[in-house]
Scaffold this active site. Structure first.
Site, PDB file in Angstrom:
ATOM      1  N   ASP A   1      -4.040  -1.084  17.710  1.00  0.00           N
ATOM      2  CA  ASP A   1      -4.478   0.187  18.884  1.00  0.00           C
ATOM      3  C   ASP A   1      -4.559  -0.496  20.036  1.00  0.00           C
ATOM      4  OD1 ASP A   1      -5.145   2.320  16.613  1.00  0.00           O
ATOM      5  OD2 ASP A   1      -5.524   0.296  15.938  1.00  0.00           O
TER       6      ASP A   1
ATOM      7  N   PRO B   1      -5.755   3.275   4.596  1.00  0.00           N
ATOM      8  CA  PRO B   1      -6.533   3.118   5.934  1.00  0.00           C
ATOM      9  C   PRO B   1      -7.270   2.007   5.715  1.00  0.00           C
ATOM     10  CG  PRO B   1      -7.704   4.699   4.122  1.00  0.00           C
ATOM     11  CD  PRO B   1      -6.289   4.209   3.487  1.00  0.00           C
TER      12      PRO B   1
ATOM     13  N   HIS C   1      -9.550   2.527  12.690  1.00  0.00           N
ATOM     14  CA  HIS C   1      -8.042   2.414  12.997  1.00  0.00           C
ATOM     15  C   HIS C   1      -7.379   3.718  12.644  1.00  0.00           C
ATOM     16  CE1 HIS C   1      -4.025   1.440  13.372  1.00  0.00           C
ATOM     17  NE2 HIS C   1      -3.655   1.355  12.079  1.00  0.00           N
TER      18      HIS C   1
ATOM     19  N   SER D   1      -6.799  -5.880   9.526  1.00  0.00           N
ATOM     20  CA  SER D   1      -6.203  -5.914  10.850  1.00  0.00           C
ATOM     21  C   SER D   1      -6.608  -4.805  11.971  1.00  0.00           C
ATOM     22  CB  SER D   1      -4.826  -5.789  10.785  1.00  0.00           C
ATOM     23  OG  SER D   1      -4.437  -4.362  10.208  1.00  0.00           O
TER      24      SER D   1
ATOM     25  N   GLY E   1       0.656  -1.133   0.081  1.00  0.00           N
ATOM     26  CA  GLY E   1       0.027   0.080   0.035  1.00  0.00           C
ATOM     27  C   GLY E   1       0.907   1.129  -0.024  1.00  0.00           C
ATOM     28  N   ALA E   2       0.163   2.459  -0.180  1.00  0.00           N
ATOM     29  CA  ALA E   2       0.864   3.824  -0.117  1.00  0.00           C
ATOM     30  C   ALA E   2       1.485   3.970   1.203  1.00  0.00           C
ATOM     31  CB  ALA E   2       0.109   4.752  -0.502  1.00  0.00           C
TER      32      ALA E   2
ATOM     33  N   ARG F   1      -4.138   8.469   7.992  1.00  0.00           N
ATOM     34  CA  ARG F   1      -4.223   7.263   7.279  1.00  0.00           C
ATOM     35  C   ARG F   1      -5.320   7.472   6.224  1.00  0.00           C
ATOM     36  NH1 ARG F   1      -3.829   5.884  12.803  1.00  0.00           N
ATOM     37  NH2 ARG F   1      -2.416   4.520  13.140  1.00  0.00           N
TER      38      ARG F   1
ATOM     39  N   GLN G   1       2.653   5.733   4.588  1.00  0.00           N
ATOM     40  CA  GLN G   1       2.148   7.005   5.328  1.00  0.00           C
ATOM     41  C   GLN G   1       3.411   7.919   5.736  1.00  0.00           C
ATOM     42  OE1 GLN G   1      -0.123   6.166   8.673  1.00  0.00           O
ATOM     43  NE2 GLN G   1      -0.550   8.138   9.558  1.00  0.00           N
TER      44      GLN G   1
ATOM     45  N   HIS H   1      -7.478  -6.353  30.142  1.00  0.00           N
ATOM     46  CA  HIS H   1      -8.404  -6.445  28.974  1.00  0.00           C
ATOM     47  C   HIS H   1      -9.046  -5.549  28.790  1.00  0.00           C
ATOM     48  CE1 HIS H   1      -7.558 -10.934  30.220  1.00  0.00           C
ATOM     49  NE2 HIS H   1      -7.936 -11.146  28.852  1.00  0.00           N
TER      50      HIS H   1
ATOM     51  N   ARG I   1      -1.499  -1.428  21.951  1.00  0.00           N
ATOM     52  CA  ARG I   1      -1.157  -0.125  22.448  1.00  0.00           C
ATOM     53  C   ARG I   1      -1.620   0.322  23.879  1.00  0.00           C
ATOM     54  NH1 ARG I   1      -0.654   2.429  16.292  1.00  0.00           N
ATOM     55  NH2 ARG I   1       1.520   1.994  15.812  1.00  0.00           N
TER      56      ARG I   1
END
Length: 317
Positions: free
Chosen positions: A151, A124, A178, A146, A82-83, A91, A85, A171, A154
């Site tokens: 995220d 995106p 995203h 995905s 993909g392109a 995104r 970023q 949790h 993270r």
């Protein structure tokens, strides 16, 4: 009779694709790993470099080619091409170029690997996944993005640090886009089975105050920008996250992960966005009904609208 072994193909031998292949090989996610990229020298070099380390990994065969035939017979195809970023880009800025690329890449892939599960790991991701499903006619259970799996990782990392516990005891999910409209589902988050808002430190103080939650959510949302400004690209965490999704499919693990899937959002229409979903050998088995409070529900609807508007602008629906 010869028994069939698992095969994973990764489309795109750039930083994300190569890292995903490395992470998957280290975890032993498939017996054959194929890399496909139009850059012949690059893809063959990446495959050779990976193959020469197999002695120190679970046994596998690694191949790389600029011929799409290398993907034939795949159980899972992961699309990372993909392109790229750039610093300062969102995104969503990548949407047009990446959708055009998918128009060219997906048809030949589906010709040689019609029975594979397709996982899109290119931004995106929500808009690209929606466009790919609608244009290919693929079963949405077998083609998904995905999404916010990264995220969520993270978020859990930051919460674990704040609460001074192992990340496996946290949790919590990021849902929605995203990207900049992603939603932290704080109301259902737990630490060691305890509601997140009730977790206390060793001095008896509440750790996850509203102010700290807001700061963590902002940092999670900005993580990619921070990393891209510093090193030019994100690859390690998304590579591991992608490999983990593949494992959930090939191992029929019924693992709950927030991935970008096609839904008909009330009042918005069809969008691809992340909600916790059960992932197994057939792809998306079903969505997990995660409780949300009113503010989270409103934020999720706004996120869905943002994705839908971008999708319409770039002709993804």
């Amino acid at each position: 009779m010869e028994s069939k072994t698992s095969k994973v193909s990764i489309v795109g031998a750039g930083a994300v694709g190569a890292t995903l292949a490395y992470a998957g090989l280290m975890r032993g996610f498939a017996r054959t790993v194929a890399l496909y990229d139009i850059n012949k020298a690059k893809v063959e070099a990446e495959a050779l470099d990976l193959a020469q380390g197999i002695q120190f990994m679970p046994e596998a065969t690694v191949v790389g080619s600029d011929d799409v035939g290398v993907v034939e017979g795949s159980d899972v195809v992961v699309v990372t091409a993909g392109a790229k970023q750039q610093p300062g880009q969102s995104r969503m800025d990548l949407a047009g170029a990446t959708i055009s690329l998918m128009d060219k890449v997906l048809p030949p892939l589906m010709d040689v690997a019609p029975n594979a599960i397709y996982i899109l790991v290119t931004n995106p991701v929500d808009v690209v996944t929606l466009a790919a499903i609608k244009k290919s006619g693929m079963d949405p259970a077998r083609m998904f993005g995905s999404g916010t799996a990264l995220d969520t990782s993270r978020l859990r990392h930051q919460v674990a640090q704040a609460c001074n516990v192992a990340v496996g005891n946290v949790h919590a999910y990021i849902a929605g886009e995203h990207g900049d409209s992603e939603v932290a589902l704080w109301s259902s988050a737990t630490v060691g089975g305890q509601p997140l808002g009730q977790w206390r430190d060793r001095d008896g103080e509440i750790v996850m105050t509203p102010e700290r939650r807001e700061r963590i959510h902002h940092d999670v949302m900005r993580s990619a920008y921070t990393i891209i400004e510093g090193k030019g690209a994100t690859n390690y965490a998304i590579g591991v996250a992608g490999a983990r999704i593949v494992e959930a499919v090939l191992g029929d693990q019924r693992r709950i992960m927030p991935v970008s899937t096609l839904i008909d959002y009330p009042g918005v229409g069809e969008v691809c966005m992340s909600l916790p979903a059960v992932i197994g050998r057939h792809g998306i088995e079903h969505h997990a009904d995660t409780p949300m409070d009113e503010s989270e529900s409103m934020a999720l609807e706004a996120s869905a609208r943002s994705i839908r508007e971008t999708a319409e602008r770039f002709g993804a629906v």
